[in-house]
Design an enzyme around this catalytic site. Structure first.
Site, short mmCIF file in Angstrom:
data_model
loop_
_atom_site.label_atom_id
_atom_site.label_comp_id
_atom_site.label_asym_id
_atom_site.label_seq_id
_atom_site.Cartn_x
_atom_site.Cartn_y
_atom_site.Cartn_z
N ASN A 264 15.43 -2.81 -5.78
CA ASN A 264 15.49 -1.67 -4.63
C ASN A 264 15.43 -2.45 -3.33
O ASN A 264 15.27 -3.67 -3.09
CB ASN A 264 14.57 -0.67 -4.95
CG ASN A 264 12.98 -1.12 -5.08
OD1 ASN A 264 12.60 -1.67 -4.04
ND2 ASN A 264 12.38 -0.74 -6.11
N PHE B 52 1.14 4.95 -2.81
CA PHE B 52 2.07 5.43 -1.82
C PHE B 52 3.13 6.43 -2.56
O PHE B 52 3.31 6.16 -3.68
CB PHE B 52 3.04 4.15 -1.55
CG PHE B 52 2.31 3.55 -0.19
CD1 PHE B 52 1.23 2.85 -0.26
CD2 PHE B 52 2.81 3.43 1.07
CE1 PHE B 52 0.62 2.24 0.69
CE2 PHE B 52 2.44 2.94 2.22
CZ PHE B 52 1.10 2.24 2.06
N LYS C 111 25.70 -13.71 -19.64
CA LYS C 111 26.08 -13.06 -18.62
C LYS C 111 27.30 -12.03 -19.24
O LYS C 111 28.26 -12.27 -19.91
CB LYS C 111 27.18 -13.93 -17.56
CG LYS C 111 27.53 -13.27 -16.46
CD LYS C 111 28.33 -14.23 -15.52
CE LYS C 111 29.13 -13.70 -14.35
NZ LYS C 111 29.56 -14.55 -13.38
N LYS D 119 -2.49 10.50 -10.82
CA LYS D 119 -2.99 9.23 -11.02
C LYS D 119 -4.27 8.75 -10.67
O LYS D 119 -4.62 7.53 -10.81
CB LYS D 119 -2.05 8.32 -10.09
CG LYS D 119 -0.63 8.66 -10.61
CD LYS D 119 0.48 7.80 -9.93
CE LYS D 119 1.81 8.30 -10.59
NZ LYS D 119 2.80 7.55 -10.38
N ASP E 249 11.04 2.25 -11.58
CA ASP E 249 10.49 3.02 -12.47
C ASP E 249 11.22 3.00 -13.81
O ASP E 249 10.48 3.33 -14.98
CB ASP E 249 10.72 4.51 -11.93
CG ASP E 249 9.96 4.69 -10.70
OD1 ASP E 249 8.89 4.15 -10.59
OD2 ASP E 249 10.30 5.74 -9.92
#
Ligand SMILES: Cc1cc2nc3c(=O)[nH]c(=O)nc-3n(C[C@H](O)[C@H](O)[C@H](O)COP(=O)(O)O)c2cc1C
Length: 393
Positions: A208, A319, A287, A337, A277
């Site tokens: 990301n 966060f 590959k 959490k 995630d």
């Protein structure tokens, strides 16, 4: 105590310039990186070489000197400084600053910086009591400049009165105070930063856009405030601060292991990373060449949740980067959490979230306290997080 802190030390042309050597040396001994900027007149009193040796850094005194590596120097020193200390500060320097004159490297650097500026005047008593000087001091104080008042006593010129540079150890103490003190001394903080990468095949990954900037800023602030920092770092583009123990990881599973391996050693965990995630269910080492590929993804381990289960009295800050229902999602994460604080940011907002130097967050405590930062530099968000976290101790 000043590990990770960068101090720009300005030295001007007064007889007390030699005392700045002790200021420089003490700051270096405390772990700070010191960039000395001398005025041309200061070099008449002490040679730049002395400060070069004491700071172990090049000394800047000529705005027009070209260095081997090109950089706009007054801007780079101005931006890297956590604090600017001018010791000794001449009447001339104070007059120039109060009137926006930037005709040398020191005044230009101060003008180009947002860092707090600590001015330590030293001069003859008549100069110090001159109403023009005093007006300039008052003007600068109103603008937030911090003054370390000179002492009374016998001055170098033979006169007796106020004007002698404050003792170097006092200047260093004031500098530490301005930097927020060492309120995280004796704390060990584990910070995660950046994105993780999940392997698809021998050459491809899913990742990301997390840059690691927020984590790096928190690490810098925590070290500056006296903490020992372990940084568990995934895929990052930001520079990671020197002085932290850096553990590089690739996947979310690796990050989880690194966090768990170090958990017993730390008092605080701040999870500013963006771990993937999901991971590819069956990654291959070869590959992939197929025309069409269907990737099956499976849920990754939830690091924050696992830390929350075993954290005991350690503090956990998580966060929540969301694209909708920001506060609802953030509050439910805080509970599920078992975190002490959540830093919620709406990553769809202009200037907030991934890869920006700025962020716009809401910090929510488990007890319900909420604080919004507005759009500010990530370094300011880092300070806010550490300030708020102290309420949980
Ligand atoms: C021997 C000597 C000592 C000086 N000491 C001081 C001093 O302690 N404080 C001060 O404000 N000016 C002092 N001055 C005057 C400054 O050097 C002068 O104002 C100069 O322009 C300051 O330049 P700068 O602010 O760019 O360093 C001194 C001058 C000389 C020749």
């Amino acid at each position: 105590m000043l590990k990770g802190v960068t101090v720009a030390l300005g030295v001007t042309g007064g007889i007390a310039a030699y005392k700045a050597c002790e200021v420089c040396s003490s700051l270096v001994k405390l772990g700070a990186k010191v960039n000395v900027i001398m005025t041309k007149n200061a070099t008449e009193f002490v040679r730049p070489l002395t400060f070069e040796v004491l700071s172990n850094n090049p000394v800047t005194y000529d705005m027009w000197e070209r260095k081997r590596e090109w950089e706009v120097e007054h801007v780079s020193i101005a931006q890297s400084a956590d604090v600017i200390v001018v010791a000794p500060a001449t009447a001339n320097l104070i007059g120039k600053l109060a009137n926006g004159v930037c005709d040398d490297m020191l005044t230009t650097t101060i003008m180009a910086s947002n860092a707090p500026v600590v001015i330590c005047p030293a001069m003859n008593v008549v100069m110090y009591e001159n109403p023009i000087l005093q007006e300039n001091v008052e003007k600068l104080k109103k603008r937030g400049y911090i003054f370390v008042e000179p002492e009374e006593g016998r001055l170098a010129c033979g006169a007796v009165g106020r004007g002698r540079l404050a003792p170097p150890e006092h200047i260093v103490q004031e500098t530490i105070k301005v930097l927020g003190g060492a309120d995280y001394a004796n704390k060990k903080v584990l910070i995660t930063a950046g994105g993780t990468s999940e392997r698809i095949d021998g050459v491809r990954y899913i990742t990301n856009r997390s840059s690691g900037k927020m984590g790096a800023c928190i690490a810098r602030s925590a070290m500056r405030r006296g903490a020992e920092v372990i940084l568990v770092v995934g895929n990052v583009t930001a520079d990671m601060p020197k002085g932290a123990k850096i553990i590089r990881v690739e996947s979310t599973e690796d990050m989880y292991k690194a966090v768990m391996d170090n958990l017993s050693d730390v008092d605080i965990v701040i999870k500013s990373a963006a771990p993937a995630d999901y991971k590819v269910l069956n990654p291959t080492n070869k590959k992939i060449k197929d025309e069409k590929v269907c990737l099956e993804l499976t849920k990754n381990v939830d690091i924050a949740r696992e830390v929350g289960k075993v954290k005991g009295d350690k503090k956990l800050v998580i966060f929540a980067a969301e694209t909708e229902n920001l506060l609802d999602y953030a509050k439910s994460k805080l509970v599920s959490k078992n975190a002490d604080m959540v830093v919620a940011n709406d990553v769809t907002r202009e200037g907030a979230g991934f890869n920006h130097d700025t962020n716009d967050v809401v910090i929510i405590h488990k007890g319900g306290r909420e604080v919004s930062s507005g759009l500010v530099q990530k370094s300011q968000v880092a300070e806010m997080i550490l300030d708020e976290l102290k309420l949980e101790w």
